[in-house]
Scaffold this motif. Sequence first.
Motif, PDB file in Angstrom:
ATOM      1  N   LEU A 132       4.566  10.745  -4.934  1.00 22.57           N
ATOM      2  CA  LEU A 132       5.664  11.252  -4.108  1.00 22.57           C
ATOM      3  C   LEU A 132       5.303  12.569  -3.425  1.00 22.57           C
ATOM      4  O   LEU A 132       4.689  13.444  -4.031  1.00 22.57           O
ATOM      5  CB  LEU A 132       6.906  11.468  -4.975  1.00 22.57           C
ATOM      6  CG  LEU A 132       7.379  10.272  -5.809  1.00 22.57           C
ATOM      7  CD1 LEU A 132       8.614  10.665  -6.620  1.00 22.57           C
ATOM      8  CD2 LEU A 132       7.662   9.064  -4.935  1.00 22.57           C
ATOM      9  N   ILE A 133       5.703  12.716  -2.166  1.00 18.89           N
ATOM     10  CA  ILE A 133       5.534  13.994  -1.484  1.00 18.89           C
ATOM     11  C   ILE A 133       6.525  15.011  -2.051  1.00 18.89           C
ATOM     12  O   ILE A 133       7.499  14.655  -2.745  1.00 18.89           O
ATOM     13  CB  ILE A 133       5.767  13.864   0.039  1.00 18.89           C
ATOM     14  CG1 ILE A 133       7.266  13.602   0.338  1.00 18.89           C
ATOM     15  CG2 ILE A 133       4.890  12.827   0.652  1.00 18.89           C
ATOM     16  CD1 ILE A 133       7.688  13.963   1.735  1.00 18.89           C
ATOM     17  N   LYS A 134       6.292  16.272  -1.774  1.00 16.29           N
ATOM     18  CA  LYS A 134       7.281  17.302  -2.099  1.00 16.29           C
ATOM     19  C   LYS A 134       8.422  17.158  -1.101  1.00 16.29           C
ATOM     20  O   LYS A 134       8.219  17.298   0.109  1.00 16.29           O
ATOM     21  CB  LYS A 134       6.650  18.691  -2.004  1.00 16.29           C
ATOM     22  CG  LYS A 134       7.555  19.806  -2.472  1.00 16.29           C
ATOM     23  CD  LYS A 134       6.844  21.157  -2.429  1.00 16.29           C
ATOM     24  CE  LYS A 134       7.761  22.264  -2.914  1.00 16.29           C
ATOM     25  NZ  LYS A 134       7.079  23.593  -2.859  1.00 16.29           N
ATOM     26  N   ASN A 135       9.600  16.876  -1.604  1.00 17.91           N
ATOM     27  CA  ASN A 135      10.712  16.471  -0.739  1.00 17.91           C
ATOM     28  C   ASN A 135      11.906  17.397  -0.938  1.00 17.91           C
ATOM     29  O   ASN A 135      12.404  17.533  -2.066  1.00 17.91           O
ATOM     30  CB  ASN A 135      11.106  15.024  -1.076  1.00 17.91           C
ATOM     31  CG  ASN A 135      12.064  14.419  -0.073  1.00 17.91           C
ATOM     32  OD1 ASN A 135      12.431  15.054   0.918  1.00 17.91           O
ATOM     33  ND2 ASN A 135      12.477  13.195  -0.318  1.00 17.91           N
ATOM     34  N   ASP A 136      12.364  18.014   0.125  1.00 15.28           N
ATOM     35  CA  ASP A 136      13.536  18.891   0.078  1.00 15.28           C
ATOM     36  C   ASP A 136      14.752  18.097   0.554  1.00 15.28           C
ATOM     37  O   ASP A 136      14.976  17.933   1.756  1.00 15.28           O
ATOM     38  CB  ASP A 136      13.302  20.113   0.972  1.00 15.28           C
ATOM     39  CG  ASP A 136      14.420  21.140   0.889  1.00 15.28           C
ATOM     40  OD1 ASP A 136      15.542  20.770   0.490  1.00 15.28           O
ATOM     41  OD2 ASP A 136      14.170  22.315   1.243  1.00 15.28           O
ATOM     42  N   PHE A 137      15.537  17.582  -0.401  1.00  8.92           N
ATOM     43  CA  PHE A 137      16.698  16.765  -0.056  1.00  8.92           C
ATOM     44  C   PHE A 137      17.687  17.504   0.825  1.00  8.92           C
ATOM     45  O   PHE A 137      18.273  16.929   1.743  1.00  8.92           O
ATOM     46  CB  PHE A 137      17.432  16.314  -1.325  1.00  8.92           C
ATOM     47  CG  PHE A 137      16.738  15.236  -2.088  1.00  8.92           C
ATOM     48  CD1 PHE A 137      16.166  14.151  -1.440  1.00  8.92           C
ATOM     49  CD2 PHE A 137      16.667  15.292  -3.467  1.00  8.92           C
ATOM     50  CE1 PHE A 137      15.536  13.151  -2.144  1.00  8.92           C
ATOM     51  CE2 PHE A 137      16.041  14.295  -4.186  1.00  8.92           C
ATOM     52  CZ  PHE A 137      15.468  13.220  -3.531  1.00  8.92           C
ATOM     53  N   TYR A 138      17.903  18.786   0.520  1.00  2.00           N
ATOM     54  CA  TYR A 138      18.928  19.532   1.248  1.00  2.00           C
ATOM     55  C   TYR A 138      18.490  19.801   2.685  1.00  2.00           C
ATOM     56  O   TYR A 138      19.302  19.725   3.614  1.00  2.00           O
ATOM     57  CB  TYR A 138      19.277  20.819   0.486  1.00  2.00           C
ATOM     58  CG  TYR A 138      20.004  20.512  -0.803  1.00  2.00           C
ATOM     59  CD1 TYR A 138      21.373  20.259  -0.803  1.00  2.00           C
ATOM     60  CD2 TYR A 138      19.317  20.412  -2.011  1.00  2.00           C
ATOM     61  CE1 TYR A 138      22.044  19.944  -1.971  1.00  2.00           C
ATOM     62  CE2 TYR A 138      19.984  20.090  -3.182  1.00  2.00           C
ATOM     63  CZ  TYR A 138      21.349  19.849  -3.159  1.00  2.00           C
ATOM     64  OH  TYR A 138      22.006  19.506  -4.311  1.00  2.00           O
ATOM     65  N   VAL A 159       0.846  -1.195   0.000  1.00  2.00           N
ATOM     66  CA  VAL A 159       0.000   0.000   0.000  1.00  2.00           C
ATOM     67  C   VAL A 159       0.881   1.245   0.000  1.00  2.00           C
ATOM     68  O   VAL A 159       1.739   1.407   0.877  1.00  2.00           O
ATOM     69  CB  VAL A 159      -0.910   0.027   1.244  1.00  2.00           C
ATOM     70  CG1 VAL A 159      -1.740   1.306   1.267  1.00  2.00           C
ATOM     71  CG2 VAL A 159      -1.807  -1.210   1.278  1.00  2.00           C
ATOM     72  N   PHE A 160       0.665   2.098  -0.989  1.00  2.00           N
ATOM     73  CA  PHE A 160       1.327   3.394  -0.998  1.00  2.00           C
ATOM     74  C   PHE A 160       0.356   4.410  -0.385  1.00  2.00           C
ATOM     75  O   PHE A 160      -0.751   4.595  -0.894  1.00  2.00           O
ATOM     76  CB  PHE A 160       1.704   3.786  -2.428  1.00  2.00           C
ATOM     77  CG  PHE A 160       2.707   2.858  -3.049  1.00  2.00           C
ATOM     78  CD1 PHE A 160       4.058   3.012  -2.788  1.00  2.00           C
ATOM     79  CD2 PHE A 160       2.303   1.801  -3.853  1.00  2.00           C
ATOM     80  CE1 PHE A 160       4.998   2.148  -3.342  1.00  2.00           C
ATOM     81  CE2 PHE A 160       3.218   0.930  -4.404  1.00  2.00           C
ATOM     82  CZ  PHE A 160       4.579   1.104  -4.153  1.00  2.00           C
ATOM     83  N   PRO A 161       0.716   5.050   0.737  1.00  2.00           N
ATOM     84  CA  PRO A 161      -0.239   5.886   1.476  1.00  2.00           C
ATOM     85  C   PRO A 161      -0.835   6.998   0.625  1.00  2.00           C
ATOM     86  O   PRO A 161      -0.143   7.631  -0.176  1.00  2.00           O
ATOM     87  CB  PRO A 161       0.602   6.446   2.630  1.00  2.00           C
ATOM     88  CG  PRO A 161       2.029   6.252   2.224  1.00  2.00           C
ATOM     89  CD  PRO A 161       2.056   5.056   1.345  1.00  2.00           C
ATOM     90  N   LYS A 162      -2.127   7.238   0.824  1.00  2.00           N
ATOM     91  CA  LYS A 162      -2.859   8.207   0.008  1.00  2.00           C
ATOM     92  C   LYS A 162      -2.323   9.620   0.153  1.00  2.00           C
ATOM     93  O   LYS A 162      -2.389  10.427  -0.782  1.00  2.00           O
ATOM     94  CB  LYS A 162      -4.346   8.174   0.378  1.00  2.00           C
ATOM     95  CG  LYS A 162      -5.068   6.940  -0.134  1.00  2.00           C
ATOM     96  CD  LYS A 162      -6.552   7.002   0.181  1.00  2.00           C
ATOM     97  CE  LYS A 162      -7.269   5.770  -0.357  1.00  2.00           C
ATOM     98  NZ  LYS A 162      -8.732   5.801  -0.052  1.00  2.00           N
ATOM     99  N   GLU A 163      -1.763   9.955   1.325  1.00  2.00           N
ATOM    100  CA  GLU A 163      -1.238  11.317   1.523  1.00  2.00           C
ATOM    101  C   GLU A 163       0.039  11.558   0.715  1.00  2.00           C
ATOM    102  O   GLU A 163       0.453  12.695   0.533  1.00  2.00           O
ATOM    103  CB  GLU A 163      -0.925  11.565   3.003  1.00  2.00           C
ATOM    104  CG  GLU A 163      -2.100  11.381   3.939  1.00  2.00           C
ATOM    105  CD  GLU A 163      -2.105  10.002   4.572  1.00  2.00           C
ATOM    106  OE1 GLU A 163      -2.544   9.913   5.734  1.00  2.00           O
ATOM    107  OE2 GLU A 163      -1.687   9.027   3.909  1.00  2.00           O
ATOM    108  N   GLY A 164       0.665  10.487   0.254  1.00  2.00           N
ATOM    109  CA  GLY A 164       1.922  10.585  -0.484  1.00  2.00           C
ATOM    110  C   GLY A 164       3.031   9.834   0.233  1.00  2.00           C
ATOM    111  O   GLY A 164       3.052   9.729   1.461  1.00  2.00           O
TER     112      GLY A 164
END
Length: 336
Positions: free
Chosen positions: A306-312, A238-243
């Motif tokens: 995918l969620i918005k992800n800030d790697f830095y 299951v990939f969560p609905k929120e991302g």
Amino acid sequence: MKKIGFMILLLFAFLAPGFSSEITVYTALEDDQIMRYLDSFKKKYPDIKVNIVRDSTGVIAAKLISEKNNPVADVVWGTAVTNLIGMDDLGMLEEYSPAGIERVLQNFKDTKNKVPHWVGIDIWETAFVCNTVELKKRKLPVPATYKDLLNPVYRGQIVMSHPASSGTGYLTVSAILQLMGENKGWEYMDKLNENIAQYVHSGSKPAKMAGQGEFLIGISFGYRGIIQKQKGEPVTTVFPKEGSGWDMESNALIKKKKIKNEAKLFLDWAISDDAMKEYIKSFAIISVKNNYPVPEGYSKQPLKQLIKNDFYWTSKNRDRILQEWSKRYESKSAPK
């Protein structure tokens, strides 16, 4: 990205009786991926011996950092970019543009430096691996969201990766904090902790424990659950609905006194079509534009998952986040 245990040293002897050259490659790729991926390198460069050192993301990163002043590895391959960014800040990575880098999408490579210090190959993401047989037997629902995991019916039946040793664990914690904001994120994890049985030192182990029926739900990553189902285990992924939280498996050249040309050849191959054709069999998103079908079991629109992800931000705040996490939840950590 993942399974932990003792450091595994695999010596791939590509040509008998001897080799003209050799390199040492550190990786967090899954054991069952490495041999398949390397097959095309073996065919193209039969005279290069590749010594693979494999462990979970956190262990590989710690080992590389401990060897900073006397590096053993020539290359790091398939390890979380959030770890590589931290290593780059320590001056551990050598600049290098692999052949074919123009094919790599902009968001998948280092753009802070004129010559990149790291290059991504694919993405892995948070997923819940759920034992459908055991859930049905107990007449319990399959969770679809992060919020669902807080249901008291799952008390003591969820296992999760430890974020200090597992890249999967850390990307999940980071995702919760970025999705919900830090205050609400920690409040959420406090409640989730009430349902957690153990935090295990591997990204794949929660999925395996769920598949074996030891626990109902493993907070793990998509590839592992999908592969287990293909092998006949009674699980759904299951990939969560929120991302989903996510990180990028990436490669880099280790800075050392002698940079081997063979290490550069390895990095050239690692973003080649031959390598990409293998990565896409494991993951829905790879770092070059392509027309390959999305592997079975993943969202049909994987980028939207995918969620918005800030790697830095994730890399810069790692130590602070892990200290806070440990203060709150270390008591449920499984023995190493």
